[in-house]
Each structure stands twice: as C-alpha cells, then as structure tokens.
Design an enzyme around this catalytic site. Structure first.
Site, PDB file in Angstrom:
ATOM      1  N   ASP A   1      10.937   4.850 -14.447  1.00 41.34           N
ATOM      2  CA  ASP A   1      12.115   4.008 -14.644  1.00 41.34           C
ATOM      3  C   ASP A   1      11.962   3.052 -15.820  1.00 41.34           C
ATOM      4  OD1 ASP A   1      10.224   2.315 -13.563  1.00 41.34           O
ATOM      5  OD2 ASP A   1      11.548   1.434 -12.056  1.00 41.34           O
TER       6      ASP A   1
ATOM      7  N   HIS B   1      -0.870   1.757  -1.703  1.00 46.81           N
ATOM      8  CA  HIS B   1      -0.990   0.351  -1.316  1.00 46.81           C
ATOM      9  C   HIS B   1      -2.412   0.102  -0.813  1.00 46.81           C
ATOM     10  CE1 HIS B   1       3.144  -1.076  -1.862  1.00 46.81           C
ATOM     11  NE2 HIS B   1       3.509   0.152  -1.528  1.00 46.81           N
TER      12      HIS B   1
ATOM     13  N   ALA C   1       9.852  -4.775  -6.289  1.00 43.91           N
ATOM     14  CA  ALA C   1      10.231  -4.344  -4.941  1.00 43.91           C
ATOM     15  C   ALA C   1      10.998  -3.033  -5.010  1.00 43.91           C
ATOM     16  CB  ALA C   1      11.055  -5.423  -4.253  1.00 43.91           C
ATOM     17  N   GLY C   2      10.281  -1.958  -5.230  1.00 44.54           N
ATOM     18  CA  GLY C   2      10.956  -0.685  -5.384  1.00 44.54           C
ATOM     19  C   GLY C   2      11.704  -0.635  -6.710  1.00 44.54           C
TER      20      GLY C   2
ATOM     21  N   HIS D   1       8.052   0.443 -13.835  1.00 44.17           N
ATOM     22  CA  HIS D   1       6.813   0.609 -13.081  1.00 44.17           C
ATOM     23  C   HIS D   1       5.660   1.117 -13.931  1.00 44.17           C
ATOM     24  CE1 HIS D   1       9.428   0.187  -9.562  1.00 44.17           C
ATOM     25  NE2 HIS D   1       8.339   0.025  -8.849  1.00 44.17           N
TER      26      HIS D   1
ATOM     27  N   GLU E   1       6.054   4.311   4.953  1.00 45.25           N
ATOM     28  CA  GLU E   1       5.266   3.561   3.978  1.00 45.25           C
ATOM     29  C   GLU E   1       4.957   2.200   4.607  1.00 45.25           C
ATOM     30  OE1 GLU E   1       5.154   2.518  -0.757  1.00 45.25           O
ATOM     31  OE2 GLU E   1       7.083   2.435   0.262  1.00 45.25           O
TER      32      GLU E   1
ATOM     33  N   ASP F   1      11.474   5.753  -5.449  1.00 48.02           N
ATOM     34  CA  ASP F   1      11.075   4.542  -4.712  1.00 48.02           C
ATOM     35  C   ASP F   1      12.239   3.547  -4.713  1.00 48.02           C
ATOM     36  OD1 ASP F   1       9.477   2.855  -3.200  1.00 48.02           O
ATOM     37  OD2 ASP F   1       8.421   2.011  -4.918  1.00 48.02           O
TER      38      ASP F   1
ATOM     39  N   HIS G   1      13.942   4.481  -0.419  1.00 49.30           N
ATOM     40  CA  HIS G   1      14.228   3.557   0.672  1.00 49.30           C
ATOM     41  C   HIS G   1      15.715   3.293   0.875  1.00 49.30           C
ATOM     42  CE1 HIS G   1       9.966   2.497   1.078  1.00 49.30           C
ATOM     43  NE2 HIS G   1       9.926   2.522  -0.238  1.00 49.30           N
TER      44      HIS G   1
ATOM     45  N   HIS H   1       3.101   6.496  -5.417  1.00 48.19           N
ATOM     46  CA  HIS H   1       3.390   5.873  -6.716  1.00 48.19           C
ATOM     47  C   HIS H   1       2.093   5.471  -7.458  1.00 48.19           C
ATOM     48  CE1 HIS H   1       3.142   2.253  -4.248  1.00 48.19           C
ATOM     49  NE2 HIS H   1       4.384   2.367  -3.812  1.00 48.19           N
TER      50      HIS H   1
END
Length: 391
Positions: free
Chosen positions: A245, A192, A306-307, A248, A126, A271, A62, A213
C-alpha cells in the site's frame, strides 16, 4: 455471445497459467468457466483494450466499507465483503483482532454462517496469541499465551471454518499450538512476534507455513541477529504475506522479498480495516479506535499503524507500475498462491476451464479496474462493458 446463462468474452488480453495471451476468448456457462481459447464469434462481448485476470484472493482482511468482521454482526460482515468484492476480491478470508475469548467465539459463530452461505472462504484469527512487544493495533491487556486448549476452543467455535491462526511461537505453548494446528489442517502463521531466527526455524519445522504481513510487527534484520524475517524468507515451505500500500513497506523492501522468495511464495494481502473503500475519519478496529488521515490508518491512542485502507486492485496496480512486476507475477501473488494455500486451487486462482467464473477486467493501459465477475455474475462494470461493446 450472451444468453441468460452463457457469456463469451473476446478480444481481451488474458493472464493465464501458461502466460499472457492477446486477443483471447473466455466462455462462461452458469457459474463456471466453460472454455478458454478459440476464435471470436458474432455476439461476443468485445473486450478489446482490456485485460482479464482471475479474481483476487485475500487471506488477511478485517473489514471495509465502514464495516468490520470483528463486530459480531452479520450485516456488517456482508458489507465488508461486498466492498472488497467490488474491488476484485472474489474470495475472502475474514480476519479477527485480539479480544476476549468468548467474544471471539461469538464472532467465529457469526462468520461461520457466512462461510456456509458462500460469502466467505474461512476465518483467520489474528490474536490474542501474540507478543506484547509486537502487538501493534491489538489491545495489550487482552493478549494471551497460545495455550493449545484456548487455540482449540477458537478453532471449534469456527465449526471447521478456521483457515489460519497468527501467533508468536516464542510464547509458552507456541510450538505446541503450531503442531496442533498443523495436525488439524489449519494454517499456522508466524506474526506479531518477537521470535529470533532459531525459534522461527523451530516453528517452521513444527508446521508453520505463513508469515503474517512480513516485516511488520516483528524484529528487523540485523547482521548478527537475522531474526524471523530471514528464516521465513529463506524456507520454501513458507508463504509470505506482503501489504503493498506504499505505507507498510518501502518499495525496495517489497522488491527484496520478491527477489528472495519469488512470486510463487508471496501472497499480497490488504490487512484492511473498516475504512477501506471509505474516506478519512474515525473507525473501530475491534475494541480500539483508529483515525484515518490521508488514507493511513493509525491508532488514536499511541499512533501505531492499524491495518490499511488498501484494496487488492490497488495492490495489483502498485505491483506493476511501482515495483515493475509482470502481470503474471502479480496474478500469482493475488490469486494463484493464496488459492493454493487455502487448498482451493481446483476451483479458484486461475483462468481455466472448469473453475469458478471469478474474473477481474482491467484497463490494459492503466491497470484500473473496469469490471468484476463472481461465479458468473457481474458484480460491477457490466453496464460499462455493454456500452463500450455497443459503441
């Protein structure tokens, strides 16, 4: 040997489609790889102690460098792409977030120009066609059912550059939209979503080929209700995105996904939002505000993740040092698999003669990024390599 349009790199460990080769040689002419292999020659750039892998391909990002692809401003999109390029991502699909349909159409028009300029490889929508129950960092009041007419409107706004839509197939119009996207040659991704196992299988049969994801923003695995995760993992037609990361996904969960799907079906993504490559602070994500603390991005309101602030060079390093993947497996998931998914395997995704000279040079011991080349041009690290060569 190095001339204005010809560079030979020698002495490096090369991660090739057939395996890892030590003391390898790559010749670059113009923007392409001219040859792989052969004996070192005087004048070659000495990369002893280095590893060369193909440039990374990010399907889902993003923003970065304090900038966002959702801003609708070309200069911001350029800054975001440059930030990830400096971390080895030589091919980027820009991701939007949920917004008003007309605003998303405007964003698509801006991003399409950058695709046509060769900066980006496409657009990933997305939202807004996702579940209220699993919306994560998307504004609930802007969510929409995946009406095929609205999906088509966004695709048309992208002027042929829409690469992927993430949607919840259980919503009204979900399966019809998946079928339409498949007919248009656009990737339909399940994400989602509050979908169950059976509905997810229906989405795959309708043409969905990506799990957005995986594990995040979808029901977990229950022993009598396996949910979407099991359906997506078990089907060979599906590529699963994973965010490595350390936030997540627990490392053991990532190991589970690799053990089930195999590296040939995993695409490592970032992401990432605007804070990637930056420090802690407040950042926008579409219409929402995100606070980054200790590198973890969460919504100011509600606290949802949030990402990420991830870059793909870090994802590679974690995959090898934390998860114990081989370099070949990591390269599959960072380069080869996403390139194949985008239909770009003829030009990117592996170190082969005739393909774009998109290269990432790593330290062979630490796997830290040393240099990046895109289409034959050094983006970062050229001076460092030259100094090492002179020494």
């Amino acid at each position: 040997m190095t001339t204005a349009d010809r560079t030979a790199l020698a002495g490096a460990r090369l991660v090739l489609p057939g395996g890892v080769v030590d003391n390898g040689r790559i010749t670059v002419e113009g923007s392409r790889i001219a040859s792989v292999g052969g004996e070192s020659r005087p004048g070659d750039l000495d990369l002893t102690g280095r590893t060369v892998v193909p440039g990374f391909v990010d399907l889902h990002v993003h923003g970065g460098g304090g900038a966002s692809y959702t801003s609708g401003v070309a200069e911001e999109a350029l800054r975001a792409a440059r930030t990830h390029l400096e971390h080895g991502t030589t091919t980027t699909v820009a991701s939007t977030v949920t917004g008003e349909i007309d605003e998303l159409c405007h964003q698509a028009a801006v991003l399409s120009e950058l695709v046509e300029d060769g900066v980006l490889a496409g657009i990933h929508f997305e939202g807004p066609f996702i579940s209220h129950n699993r919306c994560g960092a998307h504004r609930p009041d802007l969510l929409r059912d995946p009406d095929p007419a609205l999906v088509r409107k966004l695709a048309d706004a992208a002027r042929g550059h829409a690469r992927m839509f993430t949607l919840a197939p259980e919503l009204p119009g979900g399966l019809e939209s998946v079928r339409m996207l498949a007919d248009l040659g656009i990737i339909a991704a399940v994400g989602h979503t509050d979908s169950d196992y059976t509905k997810t299988l229906e989405a795959i049969e309708a043409g969905a080929t990506v799990a957005t994801h995986l594990f995040n923003a979808m029901p977990g695995i229950q022993h009598r209700a396996p949910g979407p995760i099991v359906a997506l993992l078990e089907d060979e037609r599906v590529t699963v995105e994973l965010i490595n990361d350390g936030v997540h996904l627990h490392p053991s969960v990532l190991d589970l996904a690799y053990g089930t799907a195999g590296a040939h079906r995993v695409a490592l993504i970032t992401d990432a939002m605007g804070a990637a490559g930056m420090g802690d602070g407040l950042y926008p994500l579409g219409p929402l505000q995100v606070r980054v603390e200790n590198g973890v991005a969460r919504l100011v309101e509600g606290g949802s993740i949030a990402g990420s602030t991830l870059t793909l060079d870090v994802a590679l390093r974690r995959s090898v040092t934390v998860n114990g993947l081989s370099l070949e497996q990591a390269v599959q998931s960072l380069s080869t698999v996403p390139a194949r998914l985008l239909g770009l395997s003829d030009s990117i995704g592996s170190l082969e003669a005739g393909k774009n000279a998109d290269l990432v040079v790593l330290d062979s011991d630490t796997h830290e990024l040393v240099a990046v080349m895109r289409r034959g041009e050094w983006i970062v690290g050229a001076d460092r390599l030259a100094r090492a060569h002179a020494a």
